[in-house]
Scaffold this active site. Sequence first.
Site, PDB file in Angstrom:
ATOM      1  N   ARG A 249      29.668  47.297  39.944  1.00  0.00           N
ATOM      2  CA  ARG A 249      31.025  47.615  40.437  1.00  0.00           C
ATOM      3  C   ARG A 249      31.016  47.382  41.925  1.00  0.00           C
ATOM      4  NH1 ARG A 249      34.877  52.651  39.118  1.00  0.00           N
ATOM      5  NH2 ARG A 249      35.174  51.300  37.308  1.00  0.00           N
TER       6      ARG A 249
ATOM      7  N   LYS B 106      21.891  48.050  55.531  1.00  0.00           N
ATOM      8  CA  LYS B 106      21.181  47.245  56.542  1.00  0.00           C
ATOM      9  C   LYS B 106      21.760  45.845  56.647  1.00  0.00           C
ATOM     10  CE  LYS B 106      16.890  49.553  55.202  1.00  0.00           C
ATOM     11  NZ  LYS B 106      15.633  49.321  54.465  1.00  0.00           N
TER      12      LYS B 106
ATOM     13  N   ARG C 268      33.673  57.388  34.591  1.00  0.00           N
ATOM     14  CA  ARG C 268      33.591  56.884  33.220  1.00  0.00           C
ATOM     15  C   ARG C 268      32.764  55.614  33.094  1.00  0.00           C
ATOM     16  NH1 ARG C 268      37.722  60.035  33.639  1.00  0.00           N
ATOM     17  NH2 ARG C 268      37.903  59.010  35.638  1.00  0.00           N
ATOM     18  N   THR C 269      33.023  54.643  33.941  1.00  0.00           N
ATOM     19  CA  THR C 269      32.394  53.338  33.724  1.00  0.00           C
ATOM     20  C   THR C 269      30.878  53.448  33.847  1.00  0.00           C
ATOM     21  OG1 THR C 269      34.369  52.285  34.574  1.00  0.00           O
ATOM     22  CG2 THR C 269      32.404  50.919  34.451  1.00  0.00           C
TER      23      THR C 269
ATOM     24  N   HIS D 168      38.735  44.307  35.460  1.00  0.00           N
ATOM     25  CA  HIS D 168      37.866  45.349  34.913  1.00  0.00           C
ATOM     26  C   HIS D 168      37.730  45.067  33.407  1.00  0.00           C
ATOM     27  CE1 HIS D 168      35.827  49.009  34.302  1.00  0.00           C
ATOM     28  NE2 HIS D 168      36.617  49.860  34.936  1.00  0.00           N
TER      29      HIS D 168
HETATM   30  C1  NCD Z   1      39.730  52.505  36.532  1.00  0.00           C
HETATM   31  C2  NCD Z   1      39.103  51.688  37.650  1.00  0.00           C
HETATM   32  O1  NCD Z   1      38.079  52.062  38.207  1.00  0.00           O
HETATM   33  O2  NCD Z   1      39.667  50.638  37.921  1.00  0.00           O
HETATM   34  N1  NCD Z   1      38.928  53.599  36.144  1.00  0.00           N
HETATM   35  C3  NCD Z   1      38.043  53.427  35.137  1.00  0.00           C
HETATM   36  O3  NCD Z   1      37.141  52.622  35.238  1.00  0.00           O
HETATM   37  N2  NCD Z   1      38.261  54.112  34.003  1.00  0.00           N
HETATM   38  C4  NCD Z   1      41.117  52.922  36.815  1.00  0.00           C
HETATM   39  C5  NCD Z   1      41.388  53.648  38.087  1.00  0.00           C
HETATM   40  O4  NCD Z   1      40.495  53.997  38.845  1.00  0.00           O
HETATM   41  O5  NCD Z   1      42.580  53.891  38.322  1.00  0.00           O
END
Ligand code: NCD
Length: 404
Positions: A105, A84, A54-55, A133
Amino acid sequence: MAKHLVSFDDLSINSIEKIFNLADSYYDKLKKKEPIDICKHKIMATLFYETSTRTRMSFESAMFRLGGKVISSADMKSTSSAVKGESLADTIRVIQNYSDIIVLRHNHDGSTLLAAENSIVPIISGGDGEHEHPTQTLCDLYAIKREKGTLKNLKVALFGDLKHGRTVHSLAYGLAKFGSEIFAIAPNGFEMPDYVIHKIQSEYGIDVTPGKSLDEPMTENVGAVYVTAEQGQSEAFSHSLKIIDALYVTRVQIERFKGQDNETWPRLVDKVNKELLKKAKAKDDMIIMHPLPRRGELSYDIDKDPRAIYFKQAEYGVPVRMALIAALLGLADFEIQLEPKSAAKNITKECINPRCITRHEENARTKYVIVNEGKHLYRCAYCDKEQTIGNAKEPKSVDVNVML
Ligand code: NCD
């Protein structure tokens, strides 16, 4: 100077409301399939050191929907120069020349702040380890606002792995900011970390009632309740649910137990399902949320229940992220305001958190924010984990402000 989104705590209420207004207009335009091209000459880089559906996809979709372009690495850990041994700071110093905005991320807590300190273009956190997040929280609050009409005075239960789940840490700050009551419901071993609770108390003046058992029904007007429970207390869990306006469920973050035998991974016994909601007499207008993915804690048998909004919550990710990108690029009709960061001291003392970015980057200098001077309690400026450090006049410290 570029503005970054490192922690949800950084966003002012005014900016959040403006982002939501802009997201509303993007949402309508998307529904009407009206083209938008304000990012025509802009490039976004998405750097993902951890898995994502999703993100990353919603950020990339958001940028394309704004008429911009995307360069992406979905698997930085195995396909970038990280293999590396390149540091995150060096990677950011390079990618900032290839893009106008970066979504990161990363598996290490506090990595977004380190990236922001090394970037002249805006850095947006797409999740840093177990820490935060913030854009998920923007989507979550936007979903609550659209579904409940307000963010104030709601009773919101956070249930699941509150220890390792970064979404619930950011969400706790968001709910505190808007004056909703937080019911943190976690089985033993999954409790909300102290640093999150301390921040809620110190920065939002919220009373946190600790140690309540799920055996006791939740009461009205508590500010925040921090609840722990033995596994398998569905009876008590259900007993408490009937006063809740929004139930936010999270999965066990299995990736944080790597190296442990599968059999020893902790599990949530309680499960949100049709039976529980019925037994609990959950309100007809309670909404059920989940950042997704799910893995057992949220039953498929409630997907058709009108209270289940988790797929809608994911859908809102695109207009909200469009609004955030536009604002951080200075292309919205408002300027994003960030809250001033707490002053931090450079102290030569290793962070106690093995996942903290400062323990993985050769060049990172540790710095700490004072939580309680008398108790010599400090909070790492990167990952927020707390530790006591010597005495208040502790070694070689230089006053610096964490300015972004
Ligand atoms: C979340 C994450 O990556 O922290 N997912 C997301 O971004 N929708 C929640 C999760 O992975 O449990």
